[in-house]
Motif scaffolding. Sequence first.
Motif, PDB file in Angstrom:
ATOM      1  N   UNK A   1      23.104 -36.848   6.372  1.00 45.42           N
ATOM      2  CA  UNK A   1      22.245 -36.477   7.469  1.00 45.42           C
ATOM      3  C   UNK A   1      21.367 -35.324   7.019  1.00 45.42           C
ATOM      4  N   UNK A   2      20.095 -35.460   7.067  1.00 38.99           N
ATOM      5  CA  UNK A   2      19.233 -34.346   6.696  1.00 38.99           C
ATOM      6  C   UNK A   2      18.608 -33.785   7.958  1.00 38.99           C
ATOM      7  N   UNK A   3      19.057 -32.639   8.356  1.00 41.43           N
ATOM      8  CA  UNK A   3      18.565 -31.970   9.553  1.00 41.43           C
ATOM      9  C   UNK A   3      17.940 -30.641   9.153  1.00 41.43           C
ATOM     10  N   UNK A   4      16.972 -30.211   9.925  1.00 45.36           N
ATOM     11  CA  UNK A   4      16.305 -28.939   9.672  1.00 45.36           C
ATOM     12  C   UNK A   4      17.066 -27.843  10.413  1.00 45.36           C
ATOM     13  N   UNK A   5      17.268 -26.721   9.755  1.00 44.58           N
ATOM     14  CA  UNK A   5      17.953 -25.591  10.366  1.00 44.58           C
ATOM     15  C   UNK A   5      17.021 -24.389  10.291  1.00 44.58           C
ATOM     16  N   UNK A   9      19.364 -22.268  14.805  1.00 42.31           N
ATOM     17  CA  UNK A   9      19.422 -23.517  15.556  1.00 42.31           C
ATOM     18  C   UNK A   9      19.710 -24.653  14.598  1.00 42.31           C
ATOM     19  N   UNK A  10      20.254 -25.708  15.123  1.00 41.99           N
ATOM     20  CA  UNK A  10      20.351 -26.914  14.331  1.00 41.99           C
ATOM     21  C   UNK A  10      21.745 -27.438  14.124  1.00 41.99           C
ATOM     22  N   UNK A  11      21.783 -28.621  13.611  1.00 40.52           N
ATOM     23  CA  UNK A  11      23.004 -29.319  13.301  1.00 40.52           C
ATOM     24  C   UNK A  11      23.370 -28.982  11.870  1.00 40.52           C
ATOM     25  N   UNK A  12      24.534 -28.379  11.681  1.00 39.98           N
ATOM     26  CA  UNK A  12      24.966 -27.906  10.373  1.00 39.98           C
ATOM     27  C   UNK A  12      25.957 -28.901   9.770  1.00 39.98           C
ATOM     28  N   UNK A  13      25.635 -29.474   8.618  1.00 42.55           N
ATOM     29  CA  UNK A  13      26.583 -30.392   7.984  1.00 42.55           C
ATOM     30  C   UNK A  13      27.759 -29.625   7.376  1.00 42.55           C
ATOM     31  N   UNK A  14      28.946 -30.205   7.459  1.00 44.11           N
ATOM     32  CA  UNK A  14      30.148 -29.642   6.860  1.00 44.11           C
ATOM     33  C   UNK A  14      30.374 -30.387   5.551  1.00 44.11           C
ATOM     34  N   UNK A  15      30.579 -29.647   4.484  1.00 43.27           N
ATOM     35  CA  UNK A  15      30.692 -30.272   3.163  1.00 43.27           C
ATOM     36  C   UNK A  15      32.084 -30.169   2.552  1.00 43.27           C
ATOM     37  N   UNK A  16      32.989 -29.398   3.183  1.00 46.49           N
ATOM     38  CA  UNK A  16      34.326 -29.212   2.619  1.00 46.49           C
ATOM     39  C   UNK A  16      35.378 -29.304   3.706  1.00 46.49           C
ATOM     40  N   UNK A  17      36.610 -29.554   3.293  1.00 50.69           N
ATOM     41  CA  UNK A  17      37.745 -29.522   4.206  1.00 50.69           C
ATOM     42  C   UNK A  17      37.848 -30.751   5.089  1.00 50.69           C
ATOM     43  N   UNK A  18      38.665 -30.606   6.122  1.00 47.90           N
ATOM     44  CA  UNK A  18      38.944 -31.713   7.037  1.00 47.90           C
ATOM     45  C   UNK A  18      37.680 -32.307   7.649  1.00 47.90           C
ATOM     46  N   UNK A  24      28.156 -29.762  13.043  1.00 47.12           N
ATOM     47  CA  UNK A  24      28.364 -29.035  14.299  1.00 47.12           C
ATOM     48  C   UNK A  24      27.079 -28.322  14.666  1.00 47.12           C
ATOM     49  N   UNK A  25      26.930 -28.015  15.956  1.00 50.85           N
ATOM     50  CA  UNK A  25      25.731 -27.322  16.434  1.00 50.85           C
ATOM     51  C   UNK A  25      25.910 -25.818  16.265  1.00 50.85           C
ATOM     52  N   UNK A  26      25.070 -25.214  15.457  1.00 51.29           N
ATOM     53  CA  UNK A  26      25.097 -23.773  15.239  1.00 51.29           C
ATOM     54  C   UNK A  26      24.556 -23.029  16.455  1.00 51.29           C
ATOM     55  N   UNK A  27      23.681 -23.660  17.219  1.00 49.39           N
ATOM     56  CA  UNK A  27      22.947 -22.954  18.266  1.00 49.39           C
ATOM     57  C   UNK A  27      23.686 -22.860  19.595  1.00 49.39           C
ATOM     58  N   UNK A  28      24.853 -23.442  19.740  1.00 40.41           N
ATOM     59  CA  UNK A  28      25.574 -23.382  21.006  1.00 40.41           C
ATOM     60  C   UNK A  28      26.777 -22.454  20.869  1.00 40.41           C
ATOM     61  N   UNK A  29      26.583 -21.197  21.235  1.00 36.37           N
ATOM     62  CA  UNK A  29      27.615 -20.175  21.056  1.00 36.37           C
ATOM     63  C   UNK A  29      28.885 -20.503  21.834  1.00 36.37           C
ATOM     64  N   UNK A  30      28.754 -21.016  23.051  1.00 36.05           N
ATOM     65  CA  UNK A  30      29.941 -21.313  23.845  1.00 36.05           C
ATOM     66  C   UNK A  30      30.772 -22.410  23.193  1.00 36.05           C
ATOM     67  N   UNK A  31      30.125 -23.452  22.698  1.00 28.13           N
ATOM     68  CA  UNK A  31      30.859 -24.525  22.026  1.00 28.13           C
ATOM     69  C   UNK A  31      31.572 -24.015  20.782  1.00 28.13           C
TER      70      UNK A  31
END
Length: 155
Positions: A1-5, A9-18, A24-31
Amino acid sequence: MSEIVEAGHGLIPVTEGEWAGWSFWQSDAFEQVAGPFYERRKDNGDWICAFRTEDRHMNGGGFLHGGCLMTFADAALFTIARNEMHDSFGVTMNLSGDFLNPAKPGQLVEARGEVTRGGGKTVFVRGIATADGTPVLSFTGIIRKTGKRPSSLPA
């Protein structure tokens, strides 16, 4: 997934671990405090949302707190409706759920669903959340599109 950050703001790809291969959304502090909640696109183009329960998500009886599960369902509405939302921001107009079974610490909670009516400014969604495959919540929601995202933010 290539998303702009940009600028937090933006959708952050996870590259390691489970959660490698999820985002995940970086821009939603409550989430981020409640979850974080992860999402990914399945091979068929549908979206799935997930998180792993922790002790901090539990109620006094040792089961997943209903408020946490409904917060997850609210986030999942937007994941499930991703294809319908395109480049729009939106707000939840209605969210209702039926609790089906308890979830315990350490379980993988996933939400899948479908848009039952889209087009225009109102999007109707229904979904099911499972904990290690056991249904824990059936939910429906209505999203109201509130405007277009700037072109620098992901859809």
